[in-house]
Design a protein around this motif. Structure first.
Motif, PDB file in Angstrom:
ATOM      1  N   ALA A 176       0.815  -1.221   0.000  1.00 51.86           N
ATOM      2  CA  ALA A 176       0.000   0.000   0.000  1.00 51.86           C
ATOM      3  C   ALA A 176       0.845   1.265   0.000  1.00 51.86           C
ATOM      4  N   GLN A 177       2.056   1.181   0.503  1.00 47.36           N
ATOM      5  CA  GLN A 177       2.911   2.361   0.591  1.00 47.36           C
ATOM      6  C   GLN A 177       3.236   2.947  -0.784  1.00 47.36           C
ATOM      7  N   SER A 178       3.159   2.118  -1.817  1.00 49.14           N
ATOM      8  CA  SER A 178       3.568   2.554  -3.153  1.00 49.14           C
ATOM      9  C   SER A 178       2.388   2.852  -4.076  1.00 49.14           C
ATOM     10  N   PHE A 179       1.150   2.737  -3.581  1.00 49.95           N
ATOM     11  CA  PHE A 179       0.008   2.922  -4.472  1.00 49.95           C
ATOM     12  C   PHE A 179      -0.366   4.397  -4.612  1.00 49.95           C
ATOM     13  N   THR A 180      -0.609   4.812  -5.861  1.00 50.58           N
ATOM     14  CA  THR A 180      -1.191   6.126  -6.159  1.00 50.58           C
ATOM     15  C   THR A 180      -2.230   5.937  -7.257  1.00 50.58           C
ATOM     16  N   TRP A 181      -3.208   6.821  -7.288  1.00 51.11           N
ATOM     17  CA  TRP A 181      -4.233   6.747  -8.329  1.00 51.11           C
ATOM     18  C   TRP A 181      -3.681   7.208  -9.675  1.00 51.11           C
ATOM     19  N   LEU A 312     -10.029   2.342 -18.721  1.00 56.55           N
ATOM     20  CA  LEU A 312     -10.102   2.813 -17.341  1.00 56.55           C
ATOM     21  C   LEU A 312      -9.609   1.730 -16.387  1.00 56.55           C
ATOM     22  N   ALA A 313     -10.046   0.486 -16.627  1.00 59.91           N
ATOM     23  CA  ALA A 313      -9.571  -0.625 -15.808  1.00 59.91           C
ATOM     24  C   ALA A 313      -8.051  -0.773 -15.915  1.00 59.91           C
ATOM     25  N   ALA A 314      -7.521  -0.579 -17.119  1.00 58.86           N
ATOM     26  CA  ALA A 314      -6.078  -0.697 -17.328  1.00 58.86           C
ATOM     27  C   ALA A 314      -5.319   0.367 -16.544  1.00 58.86           C
ATOM     28  N   ALA A 315      -5.862   1.579 -16.523  1.00 56.44           N
ATOM     29  CA  ALA A 315      -5.185   2.672 -15.813  1.00 56.44           C
ATOM     30  C   ALA A 315      -5.090   2.374 -14.316  1.00 56.44           C
ATOM     31  N   VAL A 316      -6.180   1.893 -13.731  1.00 54.26           N
ATOM     32  CA  VAL A 316      -6.158   1.545 -12.309  1.00 54.26           C
ATOM     33  C   VAL A 316      -5.284   0.312 -12.091  1.00 54.26           C
ATOM     34  N   GLY A 317      -5.404  -0.675 -12.987  1.00 62.94           N
ATOM     35  CA  GLY A 317      -4.620  -1.902 -12.856  1.00 62.94           C
ATOM     36  C   GLY A 317      -3.125  -1.658 -12.901  1.00 62.94           C
ATOM     37  N   ARG A 318      -2.699  -0.744 -13.758  1.00 63.68           N
ATOM     38  CA  ARG A 318      -1.259  -0.450 -13.833  1.00 63.68           C
ATOM     39  C   ARG A 318      -0.734   0.112 -12.520  1.00 63.68           C
ATOM     40  N   GLN A 319      -1.555   0.911 -11.844  1.00 65.12           N
ATOM     41  CA  GLN A 319      -1.108   1.484 -10.569  1.00 65.12           C
ATOM     42  C   GLN A 319      -1.031   0.412  -9.485  1.00 65.12           C
ATOM     43  N   ILE A 320      -1.983  -0.520  -9.508  1.00 68.91           N
ATOM     44  CA  ILE A 320      -1.928  -1.624  -8.547  1.00 68.91           C
ATOM     45  C   ILE A 320      -0.703  -2.494  -8.826  1.00 68.91           C
ATOM     46  N   ALA A 321      -0.481  -2.807 -10.104  1.00 73.65           N
ATOM     47  CA  ALA A 321       0.668  -3.625 -10.477  1.00 73.65           C
ATOM     48  C   ALA A 321       1.972  -2.957 -10.076  1.00 73.65           C
TER      49      ALA A 321
END
Length: 338
Positions: A176-181, A312-321
């Motif tokens: 979680a420390q590395s996640f950004t929107w 949109l899913a890809a944009a969020v998914g890339r940040q999670i990845a």
């Protein structure tokens, strides 16, 4: 964390695959996709026959019977639209809320490193949804996740549609420390005319170029995904009025794009204007032209209307990845006992 470069996932309520397709482009490979609708399953199989499809109601899904579900990097879910407290007494509202509870139960059973829940924007911030939102927050916090909430508009991520989605992203520490929107694209908005021109011209419609120039707009939200709703159309009257202003009949869907004999003129009666096909609405939702939607118009369009736009899913998914990979060398924190 997966040992290979590819991250693993399980998706529930997979629908036509918009969320899964976007996550695939972000580097996630689904260990299983759970869906109960036969036409949605046919859509998934037609486009990704290699995916492991599980035809089962989420309320009955038992991960013990599907061991590939365990130890995945991500659990994703686009559960059916939750209604506000103003309609909580409506009998048909209860199944949607029960599916949210089932999704949260599955998070505890599967124990992924990250969770992605998608639903209506109001679930993220409006008071009418506070009861369900609090349940999501408390359960994910109890399971050891740090939770992030946001409302993102698909038009800011290359989709030619003004369409907002609510997202809950939850990650175990230290990921979680590395996640950004994701940040909105700085590029010029994608317009309806640009996306649909090749399809509109595919059968020799002589007005395709003229229409595409008039259609340099971002479309209103495509509505029509409810199982309780009637035949396919492009949404409420205010949306149909926008479509009519650019020369499209938003009150129905067509079987094929307009051809050489079809006329077109702005200001014509709605019934005399060309309508969009299910395949064209899928393009407006951000699906690639090759993506096949199974079923006839009503059930095909229902899948499109319920989908998360893949970009949109890809944009969020890339940040999670990125967050998962940034902490790949760290071990996840132990889960709470009990």
């Amino acid at each position: 964390m997966s040992s290979s470069a590819t991250l693993s996932s399980i998706e529930i309520c997979a629908g036509a695959g918009g969320l899964a397709l976007g996550l695939e482009s972000a580097g996630f490979s689904p260990a299983a996709l759970v869906e109960v609708d036969d036409k949605a399953l046919a859509t998934l199989f037609a486009n990704r026959p290699e995916w492991n499809l599980v035809e089962e109601d989420l309320n009955a899904f038992d991960p013990d019977h599907h061991p590939e579900s365990y130890d995945v990097d991500l659990l994703s879910a686009g559960t059916p639209r939750v209604k506000s407290m103003a309609t909580i007494n409506r009998k048909d509202d209860h199944p949607e809320r029960k599916l949210v509870k089932a999704a949260l139960y599955l998070v505890g059973a599967v124990r992924p490193r990250a969770v992605l829940l998608e639903n209506v924007p109001g679930l993220v911030s409006k008071d009418d949804f506070s009861e369900v939102r609090t349940e999501i927050e408390e359960e994910l916090n109890h399971l050891g996740f740090r939770l992030f909430k946001n409302v993102l508009n698909a038009k800011d991520f290359g989709v030619p549609q003004n369409r907002s989605h609510g997202f809950f992203v939850a990650l175990q520490e230290p990921y979680a420390q590395s996640f950004t929107w994701p940040s909105p694209s700085a590029e010029t908005p994608t317009y309806v005319g640009d996306v649909l021109y090749p399809s509109m011209a595919s059968r020799g419609w002589p007005h395709a170029q003229e229409w595409a120039q008039e259609a340099r707009i971002v479309a209103p939200t495509l509505v029509g995904g409810s199982d309780k709703r009637g035949g396919p159309d492009l949404g409420p009257e205010r949306a149909k009025a926008i479509w009519e202003r650019i020369g499209i009949n938003g009150g129905t869907l067509a079987d094929e794009p307009p051809g050489p004999q079809d006329g077109w003129a702005l200001g014509s009666d709605r019934k005399d204007l060309p309508a969009l096909t299910v395949a064209q609405t899928a393009l407006l939702q951000g699906f690639p032209p090759s993506w096949q939607i199974a079923g006839r118009k009503t059930r095909g369009y229902r899948q499109v209307g319920q989908a998360v736009p893949p970009p949109l899913a890809a944009a969020v998914g890339r940040q999670i990845a990125a967050a998962l990979k940034a902490r790949a060398a760290d071990s996840p924190q132990p889960w709470p006992a009990g």
